[in-house]
Design a protein around this motif. Sequence first.
Motif, PDB file in Angstrom:
ATOM      1  N   VAL A 115       0.844  -1.195   0.000  1.00 28.95           N
ATOM      2  CA  VAL A 115       0.000   0.000   0.000  1.00 28.95           C
ATOM      3  C   VAL A 115       0.877   1.243   0.000  1.00 28.95           C
ATOM      4  CG1 VAL A 115      -1.722   1.312   1.293  1.00 28.95           C
ATOM      5  CG2 VAL A 115      -1.919  -1.171   1.150  1.00 28.95           C
ATOM      6  N   ALA A 116       1.976   1.185   0.772  1.00 28.52           N
ATOM      7  CA  ALA A 116       2.870   2.336   0.885  1.00 28.52           C
ATOM      8  C   ALA A 116       3.490   2.729  -0.443  1.00 28.52           C
ATOM      9  CB  ALA A 116       3.978   2.031   1.898  1.00 28.52           C
ATOM     10  N   GLN A 117       3.543   1.787  -1.382  1.00 29.32           N
ATOM     11  CA  GLN A 117       4.167   2.072  -2.669  1.00 29.32           C
ATOM     12  C   GLN A 117       3.159   2.374  -3.778  1.00 29.32           C
ATOM     13  OE1 GLN A 117       7.821  -0.557  -3.430  1.00 29.32           O
ATOM     14  NE2 GLN A 117       6.801  -1.650  -1.760  1.00 29.32           N
ATOM     15  N   THR A 118       1.871   2.338  -3.454  1.00 29.89           N
ATOM     16  CA  THR A 118       0.884   2.733  -4.455  1.00 29.89           C
ATOM     17  C   THR A 118       0.898   4.241  -4.635  1.00 29.89           C
ATOM     18  OG1 THR A 118      -0.901   2.921  -2.834  1.00 29.89           O
ATOM     19  CG2 THR A 118      -0.629   0.782  -3.917  1.00 29.89           C
ATOM     20  N   THR A 119       0.457   4.679  -5.787  1.00 36.24           N
ATOM     21  CA  THR A 119       0.301   6.104  -6.065  1.00 36.24           C
ATOM     22  C   THR A 119      -1.063   6.326  -6.700  1.00 36.24           C
ATOM     23  OG1 THR A 119       1.193   5.989  -8.316  1.00 36.24           O
ATOM     24  CG2 THR A 119       2.784   6.304  -6.508  1.00 36.24           C
ATOM     25  N   PRO A 120      -1.635   7.512  -6.552  1.00 31.47           N
ATOM     26  CA  PRO A 120      -2.902   7.790  -7.224  1.00 31.47           C
ATOM     27  C   PRO A 120      -2.836   7.566  -8.729  1.00 31.47           C
ATOM     28  CG  PRO A 120      -2.462   9.465  -5.575  1.00 31.47           C
ATOM     29  CD  PRO A 120      -1.217   8.635  -5.677  1.00 31.47           C
ATOM     30  N   ASP A 121      -1.706   7.920  -9.344  1.00 31.49           N
ATOM     31  CA  ASP A 121      -1.578   7.735 -10.791  1.00 31.49           C
ATOM     32  C   ASP A 121      -1.533   6.255 -11.155  1.00 31.49           C
ATOM     33  OD1 ASP A 121      -1.589  10.450 -11.212  1.00 31.49           O
ATOM     34  OD2 ASP A 121       0.586  10.623 -11.455  1.00 31.49           O
ATOM     35  N   GLY A 122      -0.844   5.457 -10.338  1.00 35.30           N
ATOM     36  CA  GLY A 122      -0.787   4.023 -10.601  1.00 35.30           C
ATOM     37  C   GLY A 122      -2.146   3.375 -10.483  1.00 35.30           C
ATOM     38  N   VAL A 123      -2.896   3.739  -9.431  1.00 32.39           N
ATOM     39  CA  VAL A 123      -4.245   3.199  -9.273  1.00 32.39           C
ATOM     40  C   VAL A 123      -5.120   3.617 -10.447  1.00 32.39           C
ATOM     41  CG1 VAL A 123      -6.329   3.227  -7.855  1.00 32.39           C
ATOM     42  CG2 VAL A 123      -4.077   3.079  -6.762  1.00 32.39           C
ATOM     43  N   ALA A 124      -5.009   4.879 -10.841  1.00 30.19           N
ATOM     44  CA  ALA A 124      -5.820   5.364 -11.963  1.00 30.19           C
ATOM     45  C   ALA A 124      -5.495   4.612 -13.245  1.00 30.19           C
ATOM     46  CB  ALA A 124      -5.606   6.864 -12.150  1.00 30.19           C
ATOM     47  N   ALA A 125      -4.216   4.278 -13.448  1.00 29.61           N
ATOM     48  CA  ALA A 125      -3.827   3.534 -14.644  1.00 29.61           C
ATOM     49  C   ALA A 125      -4.429   2.131 -14.631  1.00 29.61           C
ATOM     50  CB  ALA A 125      -2.309   3.461 -14.742  1.00 29.61           C
ATOM     51  N   ASP A 126      -4.473   1.521 -13.451  1.00 23.50           N
ATOM     52  CA  ASP A 126      -5.062   0.190 -13.355  1.00 23.50           C
ATOM     53  C   ASP A 126      -6.574   0.247 -13.548  1.00 23.50           C
ATOM     54  OD1 ASP A 126      -2.481  -0.620 -12.854  1.00 23.50           O
ATOM     55  OD2 ASP A 126      -2.773  -0.921 -10.704  1.00 23.50           O
ATOM     56  N   VAL A 127      -7.197   1.279 -13.011  1.00 22.06           N
ATOM     57  CA  VAL A 127      -8.630   1.468 -13.261  1.00 22.06           C
ATOM     58  C   VAL A 127      -8.879   1.625 -14.754  1.00 22.06           C
ATOM     59  CG1 VAL A 127     -10.584   3.052 -12.935  1.00 22.06           C
ATOM     60  CG2 VAL A 127      -9.136   2.442 -10.984  1.00 22.06           C
ATOM     61  N   ASP A 128      -8.016   2.366 -15.415  1.00 23.87           N
ATOM     62  CA  ASP A 128      -8.186   2.580 -16.852  1.00 23.87           C
ATOM     63  C   ASP A 128      -8.131   1.262 -17.613  1.00 23.87           C
ATOM     64  OD1 ASP A 128      -8.421   4.574 -19.034  1.00 23.87           O
ATOM     65  OD2 ASP A 128      -6.500   3.757 -19.649  1.00 23.87           O
ATOM     66  N   ALA A 129      -7.233   0.370 -17.215  1.00 29.46           N
ATOM     67  CA  ALA A 129      -7.146  -0.931 -17.880  1.00 29.46           C
ATOM     68  C   ALA A 129      -8.423  -1.735 -17.669  1.00 29.46           C
ATOM     69  CB  ALA A 129      -5.934  -1.704 -17.357  1.00 29.46           C
TER      70      ALA A 129
END
Length: 269
Positions: A115-129
């Motif tokens: 969790v500590a290494q997640t970023t909002p941009d990374g989560v958004a990219a996964d949502v996009d996929a």
Amino acid sequence: MPGGVVAHELRENVVCFAADALPPEPPGGAVPVTGTDLTLTSADGTEFSAFEADAPTPSGAGVVILPDVRGLFAFYTRLAERFAGVGIDAVSIDYFGRTAGTGHRDKDFEYGPHVAQTTPDGVAADVDAAVRRLRERGRVTSIFTVGFCFGGSNSFLQAARPDLAGVIGFYGGMRPRVENGPTPITRAPQAKVPVLGLFGGADQSIPAEKVEEFGAALAPTGVEHTLHTYPGAPHSFFDRSHEEYAQECADAWTRMLAFVNDHTGKSTA
């Protein structure tokens, strides 16, 4: 600290429910559906795990489910099947492909460092996929995100995406996850799609004034938004084992399904 995660936020990364918890049944029940595992790829090349459940009779609506801090846990695969059982195609995603590889997460998964290494941009990219997966199959016309706790916050952050039909968040926190990172409140002025927020009145991690501040930040955008608080309900009340909150769970399902039904066919992109 990895990813610049705010220390007090890490202390709030507690599990939302027991390892054997199940999502509550929708009012009136759901058709039994068995979903399937899949691997998706984000725009940055990251492969991550997901779980897909198709409605026997599609309604045109689809949801991307954003779990709590534990990622693709059994609760969220079962929830995808519940959505499919009421006519809504669903994809639940995992957050940790970049740091923990693929696979389902169980009760022994040490989620904190990831969790500590997640970023909002990374989560958004996964949502996009996941959005692409739902859209490319031609079964849905309108896609929503629905998230819980950590996922609730991230679901609210997706409200700036005009290609969604709406976003739903259960007890999504209002504090930044990374130093100077976005929060639902700071991102609210960019909202372009309807927002449904569901909160517990006894949830000490999300003060009522923060929910009110979120609503105030959404108001000038003109987007439809409903932020409902269940008096006396705790964080993570949406759990079939919480029999004392059965009415709240049923009402939450009713609100979600009405929200999805009302906005299917109305996405702006």
